[in-house]
Write a protein that holds these residues in place. Structure first.
Motif, PDB file in Angstrom:
ATOM      1  N   LEU A 225      40.094 -10.132  80.882  1.00  0.00           N
ATOM      2  CA  LEU A 225      41.402  -9.482  80.965  1.00  0.00           C
ATOM      3  C   LEU A 225      41.448  -8.552  82.183  1.00  0.00           C
ATOM      4  O   LEU A 225      42.435  -8.514  82.916  1.00  0.00           O
ATOM      5  CB  LEU A 225      41.639  -8.697  79.676  1.00  0.00           C
ATOM      6  N   ALA A 229      43.933  -8.919  85.388  1.00  0.00           N
ATOM      7  CA  ALA A 229      44.779  -7.785  85.810  1.00  0.00           C
ATOM      8  C   ALA A 229      44.524  -7.451  87.282  1.00  0.00           C
ATOM      9  O   ALA A 229      45.471  -7.303  88.072  1.00  0.00           O
ATOM     10  CB  ALA A 229      44.506  -6.572  84.927  1.00  0.00           C
ATOM     11  N   VAL A 242      52.289 -12.627  78.097  1.00  0.00           N
ATOM     12  CA  VAL A 242      51.177 -12.419  77.157  1.00  0.00           C
ATOM     13  C   VAL A 242      51.723 -12.669  75.755  1.00  0.00           C
ATOM     14  O   VAL A 242      52.396 -11.810  75.196  1.00  0.00           O
ATOM     15  CB  VAL A 242      50.667 -10.954  77.248  1.00  0.00           C
ATOM     16  N   MET A 280      46.842  -5.215  78.607  1.00  0.00           N
ATOM     17  CA  MET A 280      47.278  -5.663  79.941  1.00  0.00           C
ATOM     18  C   MET A 280      48.168  -4.609  80.599  1.00  0.00           C
ATOM     19  O   MET A 280      48.082  -4.383  81.804  1.00  0.00           O
ATOM     20  CB  MET A 280      47.985  -7.020  79.813  1.00  0.00           C
ATOM     21  N   THR A 284      47.087  -3.020  84.129  1.00  0.00           N
ATOM     22  CA  THR A 284      47.942  -3.202  85.322  1.00  0.00           C
ATOM     23  C   THR A 284      48.710  -1.908  85.630  1.00  0.00           C
ATOM     24  O   THR A 284      49.553  -1.891  86.522  1.00  0.00           O
ATOM     25  CB  THR A 284      48.939  -4.364  85.124  1.00  0.00           C
ATOM     26  N   LEU A 290      55.650  -7.222  82.247  1.00  0.00           N
ATOM     27  CA  LEU A 290      54.975  -8.082  81.265  1.00  0.00           C
ATOM     28  C   LEU A 290      56.026  -8.685  80.329  1.00  0.00           C
ATOM     29  O   LEU A 290      57.031  -8.049  80.015  1.00  0.00           O
ATOM     30  CB  LEU A 290      53.971  -7.271  80.448  1.00  0.00           C
TER      31      LEU A 290
END
Ligand code: FMN
Length: 352
Positions: A225, A229, A242, A280, A284, A290
């Motif tokens: 992950l 990212a 996601v 996430m 990020t 997202l």
């Protein structure tokens, strides 16, 4: 669940799931269901990557894989719609049966394996829609991936970008379906860098440059992950979905169905996919929009995805269990929750 759908559901569930899906696509294509507008409420209107969304609840990939019913699907009141997955050459997918309902858990297992008419057949349908589209419609994205027998994965994605970039409001890059052998390995750092770099180079030379959303699996190690990212930040990927279905199984699933191979979607996916979404968002640093997907059935579920970091939300399985207009109900309930908590927009609530 709407009263009519509640009455019809036991009958619909008598039909083989894949046949029922084909009938639904046919019905939507021929306009047998009333076409409704997405709910209009300023608190729901949102702008992501230069696109205007009437509300943030979209249809996830896999429902209209062959782009046969674009107008009909938009007429169910979604804030946006993702077509596909489309692969370059036609392929039939896995042998049937390959779609399983689990009504006890509001879940689905599918192992379609990208049954696709192929790019050449789908492109004219997509082009016809976009060329005749009235102004200010809900965005339509196109989800692309690779053929099962393709030796060079990057080439397949390049073909997808080249074909669909001139039309799509956004392109979703699918490296996460569990039903194409080796596909999910493309999420590993080296392979992902190669694929995404090739995609970005192909987009740079296309006649239009739509945003690129990467669709990932919810089954990730922390290290993976972090790699995803970092790479998405470094390459300036526009958005991350996601995510896809999970290969994991909860112990609460009926054992006879849990043993079917394939991707699990629906309610049991909610906790896992929301956890990965929140991770996430943290990794990020909120810098990449997202799209939260997995197990959303209610306005409260959509709100939880937004507060975990989603700018937009997608649904699929809820439509099977709650009926075709479920996106409208989810959007209306979401609007009420945002107002209750004093948010003036979806954007204000992201990650809060
Ligand atoms: C029958 C079925 C087919 C699907 N096909 C695709 C697909 O072709 N491409 C893709 O990216 N995701 C596909 N998905 C995954 C969905 O887009 C979504 O990521 C997943 O179902 C989780 O959302 P949900 O719990 O709201 O269904 C499919 C899901 C289902 C149930």
């Amino acid at each position: 669940m709407s009263c009519l759908y509640k009455t019809l559901r036991p009958l619909l569930f008598q039909i083989d799931p894949e046949r029922a899906h084909e009938l639904a696509i046919m019905g939507l294509r021929w306009g047998t269901l009333p076409r409704l507008k997405p709910p209009e409420d300023p608190v729901l209107q949102t702008r992501v990557c230069g696109m205007n969304f009437p509300h943030p609840i979209g249809l996830a990939a896999g429902f209209d894989k062959q782009a046969r019913a674009i107008k009909g699907v938009l007429g169910l009141g979604f804030g946006f719609v993702e077509l596909g997955t489309i692969v370059p050459k036609p392929q039939t997918g896995n042998p049937k049966p390959r779609l399983f309902r689990i009504p006890e858990s509001d879940a689905i297992i599918n192992r379609f394996g990208f049954n696709s008419d192929g790019q050449e057949a789908v492109l004219p349908r997509v082009a016809a829609y976009f060329n005749g589209r009235p102004h200010c419609k809900a965005p339509v994205g196109i989800n692309i991936s690779k053929n099962k027998d393709s030796a060079e994965s990057a080439d397949d994605y390049i073909q997808g970008v080249t074909a669909f970039a001139p039309y799509a409001d956004y392109l979703a890059v699918n490296v996460s379906s569990p039903n194409t052998p080796g596909l999910r390995a493309l999420q590993n750092r080296g392979a992902l860098k190669e694929i995404l770099s090739a995609i970005l180079a192909a987009r740079a030379t296309a006649s239009r440059q739509p945003p690129i959303f990467l669709k990932i699996a919810p089954d990730q190690t922390d290290e993976n992950l972090q790699d995803i990212a970092d790479l998405c930040l470094a390459l300036r990927i526009d958005g991350i979905i996601v995510g896809n279905t999970t290969v994991s199984r909860l112990s609460t699933l009926p054992p006879a169905l849990a043993k079917e191979t394939g991707g699990l979607s629906g309610r049991p996916l909610f906790d896992l996919s929301t956890r990965v979404l929140a991770d996430m968002y943290r990794l990020t640093k909120g810098k990449i929009p997202l799209i939260g997907c997995g197990g959303v059935f209610t306005g409260a579920d959509a709100y939880a995805k937004i507060r975990a970091g989603a700018s937009l939300v997608q649904i699929y399985t809820a439509m099977i269990y709650e009926g075709p207009y479920v996106a409208i109900r989810i959007a209306q309930d979401l609007a009420a929750l945002l107002k209750r908590d004093g948010f003036a927009s979806v954007a204000e609530a992201i990650g809060k």
